[in-house]
Design a protein around this motif. Structure first.
Motif, PDB file in Angstrom:
ATOM      1  N   UNK A  29       3.993  -2.481 -11.961  1.00 52.35           N
ATOM      2  CA  UNK A  29       2.401  -2.491 -12.195  1.00 52.35           C
ATOM      3  C   UNK A  29       1.518  -1.041 -12.349  1.00 52.35           C
ATOM      4  N   UNK A  30       0.529  -0.966 -12.880  1.00 50.05           N
ATOM      5  CA  UNK A  30      -0.220   0.393 -12.916  1.00 50.05           C
ATOM      6  C   UNK A  30      -1.403  -0.058 -12.443  1.00 50.05           C
ATOM      7  N   UNK A  31      -1.903   0.539 -11.262  1.00 53.70           N
ATOM      8  CA  UNK A  31      -3.070   0.186 -10.483  1.00 53.70           C
ATOM      9  C   UNK A  31      -3.917   1.468 -10.477  1.00 53.70           C
ATOM     10  N   UNK A  32      -5.233   1.278 -10.646  1.00 45.64           N
ATOM     11  CA  UNK A  32      -6.200   2.334 -10.813  1.00 45.64           C
ATOM     12  C   UNK A  32      -7.190   2.153  -9.459  1.00 45.64           C
ATOM     13  N   UNK A  33      -7.604   3.092  -8.646  1.00 49.99           N
ATOM     14  CA  UNK A  33      -8.447   2.782  -7.341  1.00 49.99           C
ATOM     15  C   UNK A  33      -9.601   4.114  -7.717  1.00 49.99           C
ATOM     16  N   UNK A  34     -10.566   3.896  -6.932  1.00 53.06           N
ATOM     17  CA  UNK A  34     -11.624   4.966  -7.233  1.00 53.06           C
ATOM     18  C   UNK A  34     -11.553   5.964  -6.027  1.00 53.06           C
ATOM     19  N   UNK A  35     -11.459   7.179  -6.381  1.00 53.23           N
ATOM     20  CA  UNK A  35     -11.457   8.198  -5.306  1.00 53.23           C
ATOM     21  C   UNK A  35     -12.558   7.801  -4.063  1.00 53.23           C
TER      22      UNK A  35
END
Length: 318
Positions: free
Chosen positions: A40-46
């Motif tokens: 899975x590829x996950x994105x999170x805000x800094x």
């Protein structure tokens, strides 16, 4: 240990399938334990909290769990009847590892981007799971700033700028895509994009800025831009210079008039100052008639003449 290496090699030979997902509203990225061959590829805000989660299973406490970001170790659990773990340098002050299979980071940083491995071993040292997850930390976009100018050829040029990383721009006119319109779009830099439209196009132009963790839009109203010829610009320039010259001449005339009217007027009595100090006045009595001997009575007061004599005039005459 030999069995561990063999099993690791077998797992790594499996074909990996990438599944793109985003962290949920709580910033949770999940390892796909039910599909270990998928990544899975996950994105999170800094700056936001980050949770990496895996379902622990019934014998999770009895297993050794090792979590890494690439080759950098993060946490390691210690098998036993009571949950215990250790954090590696760089994470001891900003991370926690819970018995429910969740690693918590208080604030996601750009250096947290990478491929994570979560490996579990039984008490005999055999590899049970090798789960992977790709994580990317992105910077949320800011509200775009729009500016509009009319070009000399009559076209309308609008610039859209925003902050964030990475970024993608999308334009729309009255909620319709401008892809099929006679326009020109150019990206001056990573944070600025410019669109040029025919001057007759009007409506509400919207700039949408986005990445995988945030979206922001702003709208500007378009009015008609007319063609401005070089001859018209020249005439406007000449008239502007003429108006400035007239204003300058009027100001000079006003200054000359003020300087002349502010000079003191000469006195009507010549050089004698009209203001006379009373201390400089000497009163004398002039008796009309001749001096006689005897007890002649003094003349009446109505025959006495008073005069003013300036002391500075006497001094000059002397």
């Amino acid at each position: 240990m030999g069995h561990r290496l063999v099993l690791v090699g077998v797992v790594l030979m499996l074909t990996a399938v990438t599944q793109v997902i985003s962290a949920d509203s709580r910033g949770v990225c999940r390892f796909l334990q039910e599909k270990p061959d998928e990544v899975p590829f996950c994105f999170v805000s800094r700056g936001e909290p980050l949770f990496l989660h895996v379902d622990p299973g019934p014998q999770f406490l009895e297993q050794e769990v090792i979590l890494q970001n690439g080759d950098v170790p993060i946490a390691r659990s210690i098998p036993g009847p009571v949950w215990d773990y250790s954090l590696y340098p760089g994470y001891s002050s900003r991370a926690e590892f819970f018995s429910n299979g969740t690693l918590f980071l208080d604030q996601a940083e750009r250096r947290d981007t990478g491929r994570y491995h979560l490996r579990t071993y039984n008490t005999a040292g055999y590899l049970l799971w090798d789960l992977r997850l790709d994580l990317e930390i992105q910077v949320s976009v800011s509200e775009p700033v729009l500016s509009l100018i009319c070009l000399s050829g009559g076209e309308t040029q609008v610039t859209c700028s925003s902050e964030g990383e990475p970024m993608e721009y999308r334009w729309s006119l009255d909620s319709q895509s401008v892809a099929n319109q006679p326009i020109s779009i150019s990206n001056q830099s990573h944070h600025i994009t410019t669109i040029t439209l025919p001057g007759h196009m009007t409506g509400n132009l919207t700039c949408k800025v986005m990445n995988d963790v945030s979206t922001s839009i702003n709208t500007i109203h378009l009015s008609t831009c007319s063609v401005v010829s070089e001859r018209l610009l020249y005439m406007v320039l000449i008239k502007g210079v003429a108006v400035m010259a007239v204003i300058l001449l009027l100001l000079v005339s006003l200054c000359v008039w003020l300087s002349q009217t502010s000079r003191p007027r000469p006195s009507s009595t010549g050089d004698v100052d009209e203001k006379v100090d009373l201390d400089d006045i000497i009163y004398v009595e002039v008796v009309k008639g001749c001096k006689t001997d005897g007890d002649q009575a003094p003349p009446p007061f109505d025959k006495v003449v008073y005069g003013q004599i300036r002391m500075d005039q006497l001094e000059q005459e002397s």
